[in-house]
Write a protein that holds these residues in place. Structure first.
Motif, mmCIF file in Angstrom:
data_model
loop_
_atom_site.group_PDB
_atom_site.id
_atom_site.type_symbol
_atom_site.label_atom_id
_atom_site.label_comp_id
_atom_site.label_asym_id
_atom_site.label_seq_id
_atom_site.Cartn_x
_atom_site.Cartn_y
_atom_site.Cartn_z
ATOM 1 N N SER A 23 -37.915 9.465 2.689
ATOM 2 C CA SER A 23 -37.349 8.767 3.827
ATOM 3 C C SER A 23 -36.156 7.934 3.383
ATOM 4 C CB SER A 23 -38.420 7.875 4.459
ATOM 5 O OG SER A 23 -37.859 7.091 5.464
ATOM 6 N N ALA A 24 -35.046 8.173 4.019
ATOM 7 C CA ALA A 24 -33.871 7.357 3.746
ATOM 8 C C ALA A 24 -34.033 5.991 4.421
ATOM 9 C CB ALA A 24 -32.618 8.053 4.255
ATOM 10 N N GLU A 25 -34.956 5.942 5.371
ATOM 11 C CA GLU A 25 -35.203 4.715 6.112
ATOM 12 C C GLU A 25 -36.090 3.795 5.287
ATOM 13 O OE1 GLU A 25 -37.579 3.539 10.131
ATOM 14 O OE2 GLU A 25 -36.537 5.461 10.097
ATOM 15 N N LYS A 26 -35.625 2.579 5.075
ATOM 16 C CA LYS A 26 -36.378 1.618 4.281
ATOM 17 C C LYS A 26 -37.398 0.917 5.181
ATOM 18 C CE LYS A 26 -35.731 -1.971 0.919
ATOM 19 N NZ LYS A 26 -34.817 -2.733 0.120
ATOM 20 N N ILE A 27 -38.617 0.744 4.663
ATOM 21 C CA ILE A 27 -39.667 0.072 5.431
ATOM 22 C C ILE A 27 -39.424 -1.423 5.398
ATOM 23 C CG2 ILE A 27 -42.141 -0.439 5.497
ATOM 24 C CD1 ILE A 27 -42.633 2.345 4.371
ATOM 25 N N ASP A 28 -39.501 -2.039 6.568
ATOM 26 C CA ASP A 28 -39.331 -3.489 6.675
ATOM 27 C C ASP A 28 -40.704 -4.145 6.716
ATOM 28 O OD1 ASP A 28 -38.682 -6.103 7.184
ATOM 29 O OD2 ASP A 28 -37.631 -5.717 9.078
ATOM 30 N N TYR A 29 -41.138 -4.697 5.579
ATOM 31 C CA TYR A 29 -42.445 -5.336 5.489
ATOM 32 C C TYR A 29 -42.459 -6.695 6.186
ATOM 33 C CZ TYR A 29 -43.560 -1.661 2.216
ATOM 34 O OH TYR A 29 -43.785 -0.431 1.649
ATOM 35 N N GLY A 30 -41.325 -7.130 6.689
ATOM 36 C CA GLY A 30 -41.235 -8.383 7.428
ATOM 37 C C GLY A 30 -41.524 -8.195 8.909
ATOM 38 N N THR A 31 -42.068 -7.022 9.284
ATOM 39 C CA THR A 31 -42.460 -6.766 10.668
ATOM 40 C C THR A 31 -43.975 -6.657 10.726
ATOM 41 O OG1 THR A 31 -42.338 -4.358 10.427
ATOM 42 C CG2 THR A 31 -40.320 -5.493 11.145
ATOM 43 N N ILE A 32 -44.554 -6.927 11.879
ATOM 44 C CA ILE A 32 -46.011 -6.905 12.016
ATOM 45 C C ILE A 32 -46.567 -5.496 11.778
ATOM 46 C CG2 ILE A 32 -46.063 -6.584 14.525
ATOM 47 C CD1 ILE A 32 -48.444 -8.747 12.343
ATOM 48 N N GLU A 33 -45.764 -4.453 12.006
ATOM 49 C CA GLU A 33 -46.228 -3.082 11.789
ATOM 50 C C GLU A 33 -46.468 -2.774 10.314
ATOM 51 O OE1 GLU A 33 -44.311 -3.690 15.412
ATOM 52 O OE2 GLU A 33 -43.177 -3.566 13.551
ATOM 53 N N HIS A 34 -45.767 -3.470 9.418
ATOM 54 C CA HIS A 34 -45.854 -3.154 7.996
ATOM 55 C C HIS A 34 -46.282 -4.326 7.112
ATOM 56 C CE1 HIS A 34 -44.120 0.740 8.790
ATOM 57 N NE2 HIS A 34 -43.125 0.181 9.439
ATOM 58 N N ALA A 35 -46.332 -5.529 7.652
ATOM 59 C CA ALA A 35 -46.678 -6.704 6.846
ATOM 60 C C ALA A 35 -48.053 -6.537 6.212
ATOM 61 C CB ALA A 35 -46.659 -7.971 7.706
ATOM 62 N N GLY A 36 -48.141 -6.846 4.924
ATOM 63 C CA GLY A 36 -49.410 -6.796 4.213
ATOM 64 C C GLY A 36 -49.725 -5.472 3.557
ATOM 65 N N LYS A 37 -48.967 -4.422 3.877
ATOM 66 C CA LYS A 37 -49.199 -3.138 3.213
ATOM 67 C C LYS A 37 -48.840 -3.293 1.732
ATOM 68 C CE LYS A 37 -48.214 0.086 7.000
ATOM 69 N NZ LYS A 37 -47.235 1.084 7.476
ATOM 70 N N PRO A 38 -49.618 -2.662 0.856
ATOM 71 C CA PRO A 38 -49.282 -2.757 -0.566
ATOM 72 C C PRO A 38 -47.906 -2.147 -0.837
ATOM 73 C CG PRO A 38 -51.480 -1.832 -0.258
ATOM 74 C CD PRO A 38 -50.842 -1.894 1.083
ATOM 75 N N HIS A 39 -47.105 -2.841 -1.631
ATOM 76 C CA HIS A 39 -45.810 -2.312 -2.054
ATOM 77 C C HIS A 39 -45.404 -3.012 -3.338
ATOM 78 C CE1 HIS A 39 -43.499 -5.871 -0.552
ATOM 79 N NE2 HIS A 39 -44.435 -5.899 0.376
ATOM 80 N N ARG A 40 -44.484 -2.399 -4.059
ATOM 81 C CA ARG A 40 -44.083 -2.945 -5.353
ATOM 82 C C ARG A 40 -42.974 -3.971 -5.236
ATOM 83 N NH1 ARG A 40 -43.679 2.392 -8.971
ATOM 84 N NH2 ARG A 40 -43.555 3.391 -6.964
ATOM 85 N N GLY A 41 -42.311 -4.001 -4.118
ATOM 86 C CA GLY A 41 -41.186 -4.915 -3.963
ATOM 87 C C GLY A 41 -41.610 -6.366 -3.812
#
Length: 172
Positions: free
Chosen positions: A108-126
């Motif tokens: 995905s060229a689209e970067k996930i925004d973990y600062g949104t409620i849809e993605h907040a808290g998902k494990p990630h390395r960033g």
């Protein structure tokens, strides 16, 4: 002052002795389960009939317009599902049916925004942004329900790693 920990069976409340065998039962799905899988402790005697009580079931996904783009998961007895095959026996149908392959991981060229409620808290390395931390702290129940529904580990404010990552207060 000392502390004494007493272990009890979650099923019966029976006190478990230090040398008692303890069986861990993980509940993956249950109508009353709201925030994902849970663990229960029991004695071997308490669960010895669990295999006898087990049901032969079929778990299917229904992909239709009623799911609004998402499949519906249905659990039914294997015999009820088998009875749906009227032309060929279900066992034969399952052996010859087209195999489902997992979708290919697409880059995905689209970067996930973990600062949104849809993605907040998902494990990630960033790095965890202040926005993601704030969302996790303020809406922890909602975040954990979403994570549990997706089969992802939940956030525990008492876990020192999670507390540090999301800015929960720690008991020092």
């Amino acid at each position: 002052m000392g502390k004494k920990t007493i272990h009890v069976s979650d099923f019966s409340g029976t006190v478990l002795q230090r040398d008692d065998e303890v069986v861990r039962v993980v509940v993956l799905e249950h109508p009353d389960l709201v925030a994902g899988p849970v663990q229960l402790d029991a004695t071997p005697v308490e669960i010895e009939s669990i295999d006898d009580a087990a049901l032969d079931v079929a778990v299917v996904e229904i992909h239709d317009k009623h799911g609004h783009g998402e499949p519906r998961r249905v659990v039914l007895t294997a015999s009820e599902f088998d009875a749906m095959a009227t032309d060929v026996p279900m066992a034969q149908l399952l052996r010859t049916a087209e195999r489902v392959r997992p979708p290919k991981a697409r880059k995905s060229a689209e970067k996930i925004d973990y600062g949104t409620i849809e993605h907040a808290g998902k494990p990630h390395r960033g790095r965890v942004t202040e926005e993601e931390s704030r969302l996790v702290r303020e809406r922890l129940d909602e975040v954990n329900k979403r994570l549990a529904d997706a089969g992802i580990r939940q956030i525990d404010p008492a876990d020192p790693e999670h507390a540090a990552r999301y800015g929960f207060p720690t008991a020092d």
